[in-house]
Design a protein around this motif. Structure first.
Motif, PDB file in Angstrom:
ATOM      1  N   ASN A  20      -2.217   3.366 -11.319  1.00  8.63           N
ATOM      2  CA  ASN A  20      -3.258   3.378 -10.294  1.00  8.63           C
ATOM      3  C   ASN A  20      -4.479   4.107 -10.837  1.00  8.63           C
ATOM      4  O   ASN A  20      -4.508   5.341 -10.882  1.00  8.63           O
ATOM      5  N   GLN A  55      -2.388  -7.794  10.561  1.00  5.80           N
ATOM      6  CA  GLN A  55      -3.280  -7.438   9.447  1.00  5.80           C
ATOM      7  C   GLN A  55      -4.501  -6.671   9.939  1.00  5.80           C
ATOM      8  O   GLN A  55      -4.951  -5.732   9.275  1.00  5.80           O
ATOM      9  N   GLU A  69      -2.244   1.247  -3.325  1.00  3.00           N
ATOM     10  CA  GLU A  69      -2.786   1.150  -1.953  1.00  3.00           C
ATOM     11  C   GLU A  69      -1.640   0.809  -0.994  1.00  3.00           C
ATOM     12  O   GLU A  69      -1.045  -0.289  -1.042  1.00  3.00           O
ATOM     13  N   SER A  70      -1.393   1.745  -0.089  1.00  5.40           N
ATOM     14  CA  SER A  70      -0.220   1.612   0.789  1.00  5.40           C
ATOM     15  C   SER A  70      -0.268   0.338   1.643  1.00  5.40           C
ATOM     16  O   SER A  70       0.772  -0.270   1.900  1.00  5.40           O
ATOM     17  N   GLY A  71      -1.478  -0.082   2.062  1.00  6.84           N
ATOM     18  CA  GLY A  71      -1.569  -1.299   2.877  1.00  6.84           C
ATOM     19  C   GLY A  71      -1.156  -2.528   2.079  1.00  6.84           C
ATOM     20  O   GLY A  71      -0.437  -3.410   2.579  1.00  6.84           O
ATOM     21  N   ALA A  72      -1.598  -2.598   0.823  1.00  2.00           N
ATOM     22  CA  ALA A  72      -1.232  -3.738  -0.034  1.00  2.00           C
ATOM     23  C   ALA A  72       0.276  -3.722  -0.298  1.00  2.00           C
ATOM     24  O   ALA A  72       0.928  -4.777  -0.317  1.00  2.00           O
ATOM     25  N   ILE A  73       0.829  -2.529  -0.472  1.00  2.00           N
ATOM     26  CA  ILE A  73       2.276  -2.429  -0.730  1.00  2.00           C
ATOM     27  C   ILE A  73       3.059  -2.888   0.502  1.00  2.00           C
ATOM     28  O   ILE A  73       4.046  -3.627   0.382  1.00  2.00           O
ATOM     29  N   LEU A 120       2.111  -5.007   2.795  1.00  2.00           N
ATOM     30  CA  LEU A 120       2.003  -6.472   2.900  1.00  2.00           C
ATOM     31  C   LEU A 120       2.937  -7.146   1.897  1.00  2.00           C
ATOM     32  O   LEU A 120       3.619  -8.119   2.217  1.00  2.00           O
ATOM     33  N   TYR A 121       2.971  -6.612   0.690  1.00  2.00           N
ATOM     34  CA  TYR A 121       3.837  -7.204  -0.341  1.00  2.00           C
ATOM     35  C   TYR A 121       5.309  -7.133   0.075  1.00  2.00           C
ATOM     36  O   TYR A 121       6.042  -8.134  -0.006  1.00  2.00           O
ATOM     37  N   GLU A 178       6.084  -9.561   2.781  1.00  2.00           N
ATOM     38  CA  GLU A 178       6.190 -10.938   2.274  1.00  2.00           C
ATOM     39  C   GLU A 178       7.472 -11.132   1.476  1.00  2.00           C
ATOM     40  O   GLU A 178       8.137 -12.162   1.572  1.00  2.00           O
ATOM     41  N   ILE A 215       1.808  -2.291  -7.808  1.00  2.00           N
ATOM     42  CA  ILE A 215       0.845  -2.347  -6.687  1.00  2.00           C
ATOM     43  C   ILE A 215       0.521  -0.926  -6.232  1.00  2.00           C
ATOM     44  O   ILE A 215       1.426  -0.115  -6.011  1.00  2.00           O
TER      45      ILE A 215
END
Ligand code: GSH
Length: 244
Positions: A47, A98, A71-75, A77-78, A81, A69
């Protein structure tokens, strides 16, 4: 297997909670942010922004090389998914989650972070900053309260990654100078969520490493300040102020 590069803070706990909720196996890689591990070249390869949390998934769904990955938000979402959990598939439900996740990432988290900083850590007590961020913190609790007055969860009727993102920050309400008596819908939601066993298990990660005070060296590492002296309460990091 997922490696979670972690420190026991609200943004770190978002991910340990999500991993527990999804029942995914993971290994915790501790990052001592008060010692400055986040600035080490090895960590900054993961990071470049020098912040936890980060995950490295050695077994991403599409196969191939490990996926890193930050950024906690991106993590969140990942992981949603990857597992098909806590993120609706339908268009309206998905974007509702979202938008509240983005609200947490862009407003609730950063503003509560600044509120905690100026109220608890800043070497000089600056009335303007304390008032500005205190007002903003209370305004955001009001937004959350109104929302939870109209739906059982942050993004509708179901528990989602928007709840997981907000919960560890709301846990810091006492340190933020906020009482949930003023926000009854938030209090109801908070009490319901904290009864979830996987959430409790996620919050137990790193609890023994929670510091009660930040010494001068830790403050200098985290805030680049040279405080007048003495130890400052660790505030949002302080276990008894994390009400859960
Ligand atoms: N927007 C980032 C914020 C991450 C963040 O601020 N992490 C803090 C702990 S909660 C950190 O690593 N602090 C270390 C430092 O300030 O040097 C996210 O949500 O992942």
């Amino acid at each position: 297997m997922i490696d979670l590069h972690f420190a026991p803070t609200p943004n770190g706990w978002k991910i340990s909670i999500m991993l527990e909720e999804c029942g995914l196996p993971y290994t915790v890689v501790p990052v001592n942010i008060t010692r400055g591990d986040q600035f080490e070249p090895e960590f900054r390869k993961l990071n470049p922004n020098g912040r936890i949390p980060v995950i490295v998934d050695s077994d991403p769904p599409a196969g191939g090389r490990p996926l890193t990955i930050f950024e906690s938000g991106a993590i969140l979402l990942y992981l949603a998914e990857k597992t098909g959990r806590f993120l609706p598939r339908d268009l309206h439900g998905r974007y509702c989650v979202q938008q509240w996740l983005m609200w947490q990432m862009s407003a609730l988290g950063p503003m509560l972070g600044q509120n905690g900083h100026f109220a608890l850590y800043a070497p000089d007590k600056i009335p303007y900053a304390i008032e500005r961020y205190g007002n903003e913190a209370r305004r955001l609790y009001g937004v959350l309260n109104d929302r939870l007055g109209e739906s059982s969860h942050v993004a509708g009727d179901n528990y989602s990654i928007a709840d997981i993102a907000c919960f560890p920050w709301v846990m810091t309400h006492k340190a933020q100078g906020v009482t949930l008596d003023d926000f009854p819908h938030v209090r109801r939601w908070f009490a319901e969520l904290r009864g979830r066993p996987p959430l409790q298990k996620g919050l137990a990660v790193g609890r023994r490493a929670v510091r009660k005070t930040l010494d001068a060296q830790a403050r200098s590492t985290l805030f680049g300040t040279k405080p007048a002296g003495g130890d400052a309460p660790a505030g949002a990091f302080q276990s008894q102020q994390l009400d859960h």
